[in-house]
Design a protein around this motif. Structure first.
Motif, PDB file in Angstrom:
ATOM      1  N   ALA A 194       0.829  -1.206   0.000  1.00 57.57           N
ATOM      2  CA  ALA A 194       0.000   0.000   0.000  1.00 57.57           C
ATOM      3  C   ALA A 194       0.865   1.259   0.000  1.00 57.57           C
ATOM      4  CB  ALA A 194      -0.940  -0.011   1.203  1.00 57.57           C
ATOM      5  N   GLU A 195       2.030   1.187   0.628  1.00 62.98           N
ATOM      6  CA  GLU A 195       2.912   2.356   0.668  1.00 62.98           C
ATOM      7  C   GLU A 195       3.444   2.720  -0.720  1.00 62.98           C
ATOM      8  OE1 GLU A 195       5.963   1.808   3.523  1.00 62.98           O
ATOM      9  OE2 GLU A 195       4.581   1.643   5.235  1.00 62.98           O
ATOM     10  N   LEU A 196       3.470   1.751  -1.629  1.00 61.15           N
ATOM     11  CA  LEU A 196       3.921   2.024  -2.990  1.00 61.15           C
ATOM     12  C   LEU A 196       2.923   2.885  -3.759  1.00 61.15           C
ATOM     13  CD1 LEU A 196       5.211  -1.521  -4.032  1.00 61.15           C
ATOM     14  CD2 LEU A 196       6.539   0.387  -3.108  1.00 61.15           C
ATOM     15  N   LEU A 197       1.734   3.055  -3.195  1.00 64.30           N
ATOM     16  CA  LEU A 197       0.670   3.787  -3.875  1.00 64.30           C
ATOM     17  C   LEU A 197       0.454   5.171  -3.279  1.00 64.30           C
ATOM     18  CD1 LEU A 197      -1.773   0.763  -4.108  1.00 64.30           C
ATOM     19  CD2 LEU A 197      -0.070   1.493  -5.779  1.00 64.30           C
ATOM     20  N   ALA A 198       1.399   5.620  -2.470  1.00 65.90           N
ATOM     21  CA  ALA A 198       1.288   6.959  -1.898  1.00 65.90           C
ATOM     22  C   ALA A 198       1.351   8.006  -3.011  1.00 65.90           C
ATOM     23  CB  ALA A 198       2.412   7.195  -0.894  1.00 65.90           C
ATOM     24  N   PRO A 199       0.413   8.944  -3.063  1.00 61.92           N
ATOM     25  CA  PRO A 199       0.396   9.952  -4.128  1.00 61.92           C
ATOM     26  C   PRO A 199       1.628  10.849  -4.131  1.00 61.92           C
ATOM     27  CG  PRO A 199      -1.705   9.876  -2.955  1.00 61.92           C
ATOM     28  CD  PRO A 199      -0.740   9.065  -2.159  1.00 61.92           C
ATOM     29  N   THR A 200       2.312  10.967  -2.991  1.00 61.67           N
ATOM     30  CA  THR A 200       3.433  11.904  -2.890  1.00 61.67           C
ATOM     31  C   THR A 200       4.746  11.354  -3.436  1.00 61.67           C
ATOM     32  OG1 THR A 200       3.820  11.101  -0.641  1.00 61.67           O
ATOM     33  CG2 THR A 200       2.438  13.071  -0.893  1.00 61.67           C
ATOM     34  N   LEU A 201       4.797  10.083  -3.806  1.00 68.25           N
ATOM     35  CA  LEU A 201       6.050   9.496  -4.282  1.00 68.25           C
ATOM     36  C   LEU A 201       6.423  10.046  -5.654  1.00 68.25           C
ATOM     37  CD1 LEU A 201       5.689   5.700  -3.381  1.00 68.25           C
ATOM     38  CD2 LEU A 201       6.954   7.455  -2.143  1.00 68.25           C
ATOM     39  N   ASP A 202       7.664  10.533  -5.789  1.00 67.13           N
ATOM     40  CA  ASP A 202       8.121  10.889  -7.138  1.00 67.13           C
ATOM     41  C   ASP A 202       8.574   9.618  -7.842  1.00 67.13           C
ATOM     42  OD1 ASP A 202      10.964  10.330  -6.589  1.00 67.13           O
ATOM     43  OD2 ASP A 202      10.920  12.162  -5.394  1.00 67.13           O
ATOM     44  N   GLU A 203       8.825   9.707  -9.133  1.00 68.24           N
ATOM     45  CA  GLU A 203       9.088   8.508  -9.931  1.00 68.24           C
ATOM     46  C   GLU A 203      10.303   7.734  -9.438  1.00 68.24           C
ATOM     47  OE1 GLU A 203       9.636   7.093 -14.592  1.00 68.24           O
ATOM     48  OE2 GLU A 203       9.628   9.227 -14.065  1.00 68.24           O
ATOM     49  N   ALA A 204      11.396   8.424  -9.168  1.00 64.03           N
ATOM     50  CA  ALA A 204      12.619   7.744  -8.746  1.00 64.03           C
ATOM     51  C   ALA A 204      12.431   7.037  -7.409  1.00 64.03           C
ATOM     52  CB  ALA A 204      13.768   8.747  -8.656  1.00 64.03           C
ATOM     53  N   THR A 205      11.762   7.699  -6.482  1.00 63.47           N
ATOM     54  CA  THR A 205      11.517   7.091  -5.174  1.00 63.47           C
ATOM     55  C   THR A 205      10.602   5.884  -5.308  1.00 63.47           C
ATOM     56  OG1 THR A 205      11.761   9.249  -4.110  1.00 63.47           O
ATOM     57  CG2 THR A 205      10.707   7.520  -2.823  1.00 63.47           C
ATOM     58  N   PHE A 206       9.575   6.024  -6.134  1.00 61.53           N
ATOM     59  CA  PHE A 206       8.654   4.902  -6.347  1.00 61.53           C
ATOM     60  C   PHE A 206       9.385   3.688  -6.909  1.00 61.53           C
ATOM     61  CE2 PHE A 206       6.276   2.780  -9.794  1.00 61.53           C
ATOM     62  CZ  PHE A 206       5.509   1.937  -9.006  1.00 61.53           C
ATOM     63  N   ILE A 207      10.220   3.896  -7.932  1.00 58.46           N
ATOM     64  CA  ILE A 207      10.941   2.780  -8.553  1.00 58.46           C
ATOM     65  C   ILE A 207      11.849   2.090  -7.536  1.00 58.46           C
ATOM     66  CG2 ILE A 207      12.730   2.211 -10.249  1.00 58.46           C
ATOM     67  CD1 ILE A 207      11.478   4.324 -12.090  1.00 58.46           C
ATOM     68  N   ALA A 208      12.521   2.883  -6.711  1.00 59.67           N
ATOM     69  CA  ALA A 208      13.401   2.314  -5.687  1.00 59.67           C
ATOM     70  C   ALA A 208      12.609   1.529  -4.651  1.00 59.67           C
ATOM     71  CB  ALA A 208      14.200   3.429  -5.017  1.00 59.67           C
ATOM     72  N   LYS A 209      11.475   2.085  -4.224  1.00 64.96           N
ATOM     73  CA  LYS A 209      10.645   1.401  -3.237  1.00 64.96           C
ATOM     74  C   LYS A 209      10.034   0.119  -3.810  1.00 64.96           C
ATOM     75  CE  LYS A 209       9.271   5.127  -0.084  1.00 64.96           C
ATOM     76  NZ  LYS A 209       9.575   4.353   1.142  1.00 64.96           N
ATOM     77  N   ALA A 210       9.659   0.149  -5.093  1.00 63.31           N
ATOM     78  CA  ALA A 210       9.096  -1.048  -5.723  1.00 63.31           C
ATOM     79  C   ALA A 210      10.126  -2.167  -5.766  1.00 63.31           C
ATOM     80  CB  ALA A 210       8.602  -0.712  -7.127  1.00 63.31           C
ATOM     81  N   ALA A 211      11.367  -1.824  -6.087  1.00 63.55           N
ATOM     82  CA  ALA A 211      12.436  -2.827  -6.105  1.00 63.55           C
ATOM     83  C   ALA A 211      12.679  -3.387  -4.715  1.00 63.55           C
ATOM     84  CB  ALA A 211      13.718  -2.206  -6.664  1.00 63.55           C
ATOM     85  N   ALA A 212      12.677  -2.532  -3.709  1.00 65.67           N
ATOM     86  CA  ALA A 212      12.876  -2.979  -2.329  1.00 65.67           C
ATOM     87  C   ALA A 212      11.722  -3.866  -1.883  1.00 65.67           C
ATOM     88  CB  ALA A 212      13.008  -1.771  -1.407  1.00 65.67           C
ATOM     89  N   TRP A 213      10.513  -3.523  -2.303  1.00 63.73           N
ATOM     90  CA  TRP A 213       9.349  -4.347  -1.923  1.00 63.73           C
ATOM     91  C   TRP A 213       9.456  -5.746  -2.516  1.00 63.73           C
ATOM     92  CZ3 TRP A 213       5.507  -6.777  -4.772  1.00 63.73           C
ATOM     93  CH2 TRP A 213       4.427  -7.278  -4.021  1.00 63.73           C
ATOM     94  N   ARG A 214       9.856  -5.824  -3.778  1.00 65.22           N
ATOM     95  CA  ARG A 214       9.990  -7.140  -4.407  1.00 65.22           C
ATOM     96  C   ARG A 214      11.037  -7.979  -3.683  1.00 65.22           C
ATOM     97  NH1 ARG A 214       9.717  -3.948  -9.113  1.00 65.22           N
ATOM     98  NH2 ARG A 214      11.986  -4.117  -9.398  1.00 65.22           N
ATOM     99  N   GLU A 215      12.171  -7.373  -3.358  1.00 68.03           N
ATOM    100  CA  GLU A 215      13.239  -8.114  -2.680  1.00 68.03           C
ATOM    101  C   GLU A 215      12.783  -8.648  -1.326  1.00 68.03           C
ATOM    102  OE1 GLU A 215      16.279  -9.045  -3.517  1.00 68.03           O
ATOM    103  OE2 GLU A 215      16.115  -8.219  -5.535  1.00 68.03           O
ATOM    104  N   LYS A 216      11.918  -7.902  -0.670  1.00 66.52           N
ATOM    105  CA  LYS A 216      11.480  -8.290   0.664  1.00 66.52           C
ATOM    106  C   LYS A 216      10.330  -9.285   0.643  1.00 66.52           C
ATOM    107  CE  LYS A 216       9.720  -6.306   5.016  1.00 66.52           C
ATOM    108  NZ  LYS A 216       9.336  -5.057   5.714  1.00 66.52           N
ATOM    109  N   HIS A 217       9.428  -9.147  -0.316  1.00 65.09           N
ATOM    110  CA  HIS A 217       8.170  -9.896  -0.228  1.00 65.09           C
ATOM    111  C   HIS A 217       7.993 -11.003  -1.260  1.00 65.09           C
ATOM    112  CE1 HIS A 217       6.503  -7.377   2.931  1.00 65.09           C
ATOM    113  NE2 HIS A 217       6.961  -6.326   2.282  1.00 65.09           N
ATOM    114  N   LEU A 218       8.793 -11.016  -2.325  1.00 69.18           N
ATOM    115  CA  LEU A 218       8.675 -12.101  -3.288  1.00 69.18           C
ATOM    116  C   LEU A 218       9.687 -13.184  -2.940  1.00 69.18           C
ATOM    117  CD1 LEU A 218       8.191 -10.271  -6.707  1.00 69.18           C
ATOM    118  CD2 LEU A 218       6.465 -11.082  -5.094  1.00 69.18           C
TER     119      LEU A 218
END
Length: 354
Positions: free
Chosen positions: A141-165
Motif C-alpha cells: 500500500a505504501e507504494l501507492l502513496a500519491p506523494t512518491l516521485d518517480e525515482a523514489t517509487f521505482i526504488a521502493k518497488a524494487a525494495a518491496w519485491r526483494e522483501k516480499h517475493l
C-alpha cells in the motif's frame, strides 16, 4: 483512524507494471485495469493490513466514477458501509456487472495479487461468510502513496519485491529482465564439453544459451551439442564428428532446428531437436514430421527422439500465441523456470536423466 491517501485508479494502473515486471507470476492479471480498480477500492475503503478493514469482490463491481472522486473520509466511510448492504443490481454507472465478482475474486485477487504478495486474506473466516476478506499488504500500500516521485517509487518497488517475493519469483524476474535487456555485440556460450562459442547477443541468444548451459545439464545424463544456429540459420557450431559417431547425417540445407542436442547417457543415444522461440517458429506438427524424417534417416526410432520448444517465459505473449500449435509428443521449456517442463503427451518423460 484516518483513511490512507488516495491515488486515482488510473495512476495505480500506471504503477503496477513497475511493481510487477516481466516474469512476475500471472502478470497480466496483476497489472490490468481490473487489478488497478480492485486495489483502488481497497485503498478507498481503508482495507489495508493492520486497519481491520476488508472488502468483498462485489464492492469492486459497485464502485462508480462519480463515487471514486468523492475522496473525503466521510464519503469513503459511508460508501464502504453502504456498498456491503444487499441492494438492487442496477447501480447507475457501476464499474462492472454483478456476475464479474467471481472473476475478480479468482483471476485478479486469488491467483494474481495474493500470489504476488500484494493482497492478504482475512484469517479465520469461513468460506461461506459474507464478510469482507481481502486487504492490501501494508508495504505494498505504501507504494501507492500519491506523494512518491518517480525515482523514489521505482526504488521502493524494487525494495518491496526483494522483501516480499520468494527467491524463485525474483530469479524468474531477473532472468526475463536480462533477456529483454541483453546488450553488447555477442556473448559466450559454454558447451557441456567445456568449449565456448560466441553468438550474437539478443533475446533469442539468451534462450539458446540457457538451453545449452542449463536445460542440457539438467535434463540430460551426458549431453552433447551437435549443432547450434542463430537467427537466419547462421550455423555457429556444428560437431560433425559427434554426429557421425551416433550415425546422424546433418543436412546442408536449412531444415535443422536452432539447436540439436544428444544425450549419450542412455544405451541408445537420445536425439533432441530444440526450436528457440522469441517471436515465432515452435515445433508444430509439420516441423515435427520434417525433423522425424531426418532422425529416422539416421536410424533413430521415434522413441529415441525428443522435440523441445524453448521460450524465455511462460507468461510471454509469444508462448500464448504459439502454444496452441505445439505438436503433441513435444515439450515446452522456459528459461525463467528452468526446473520444469510442459509435456504435450500422455506418455512418460523420455528426456529426463538420472
Amino acid at each position: 483512524m484516518s483513511l490512507p491517501p488516495l491515488l486515482p485508479w488510473s495512476d495505480i494502473h500506471t504503477r503496477l507494471p513497475e511493481i510487477f515486471p516481466e516474469g512476475s507470476a500471472n502478470r497480466d492479471h496483476s497489472i490490468w485495469e481490473i487489478a488497478a480498480k480492485t486495489i483502488f477500492v481497497m485503498l478507498y475503503t481503508g482495507a489495508v493490513e493492520g486497519a481491520g478493514r476488508w472488502i468483498r469482490p462485489d464492492q469492486v463491481t459497485r464502485m462508480t466514477d462519480d463515487q471514486a472522486v468523492q475522496d473525503d473520509d466521510d464519503a469513503r466511510d459511508a460508501w464502504a458501509t453502504s456498498s456491503t448492504k444487499p441492494g438492487k443490481a442496477d447501480v447507475p454507472g457501476r464499474w462492472y456487472a454483478v456476475n464479474t465478482r467471481e472473476s475478480i475474486r479468482d483471476d485478479t485477487i486469488r491467483y494474481a495479487l495474493i500470489q504476488n504478495g500484494a493482497v492478504i486474506e482475512r484469517p479465520g473466516l469461513s468460506t461461506t461468510s459474507p464478510a469482507g476478506r481481502y486487504a492490501l499488504q501494508a508495504d505494498f500500500a505504501e507504494l501507492l502513496a500519491p506523494t512518491l516521485d518517480e525515482a523514489t517509487f521505482i526504488a521502493k518497488a524494487a525494495a518491496w519485491r526483494e522483501k516480499h517475493l520468494n527467491a524463485g519469483a525474483l530469479a524468474r524476474i531477473a532472468i526475463v529482465r536480462k533477456g529483454a535487456a541483453a546488450g553488447g555485440a555477442y556473448e559466450l556460450v559454454t558447451f557441456p564439453n567445456g568449449e565456448s562459442r560466441r553468438i550474437t547477443s539478443g533475446a533469442s541468444a539468451d534462450i539458446s544459451k540457457a538451453v545449452i548451459e542449463v536445460f542440457a545439464l539438467k535434463f540430460l545424463q551426458k549431453p552433447g551439442v551437435i549443432s547450434l544456429s542463430e537467427s537466419g540459420n547462421k550455423v555457429v557450431a556444428r560437431d560433425d564428428e559427434l554426429a557421425k559417431a551416433i550415425g546422424l547425417t546433418i543436412p546442408a540445407d536449412k531444415s535443422l532446428p536452432d539447436i540439436v542436442l544428444v544425450d549419450l547417457g542412455p544405451a541408445h543415444p537420445l536425439l533432441i531437436f530444440v526450436e528457440v522461440v522469441h517471436t515465432d517458429g515452435p515445433v508444430n506438427d509439420a516441423r515435427k514430421i520434417a525433423l522425424l524424417q531426418i532422425s529416422e534417416g539416421a536410424g533413430f526410432a521415434t522413441q529415441h527422439v525428443a522435440f523441445v520448444t524453448a521460450y524465455l517465459d511462460r507468461a510471454s505473449q509469444t508462448f500464448r500465441k504459439t502454444v496452441s500449435s505445439l505438436a503433441w509428443g513435444s515439450y515446452a521449456w522456459f528459461a525463467s523456470e528452468p526446473d520444469s517442463l510442459i509435456v504435450f503427451s500422455g506418455k512418460p518423460l523420455q528426456i529426463e536423466g538420472g
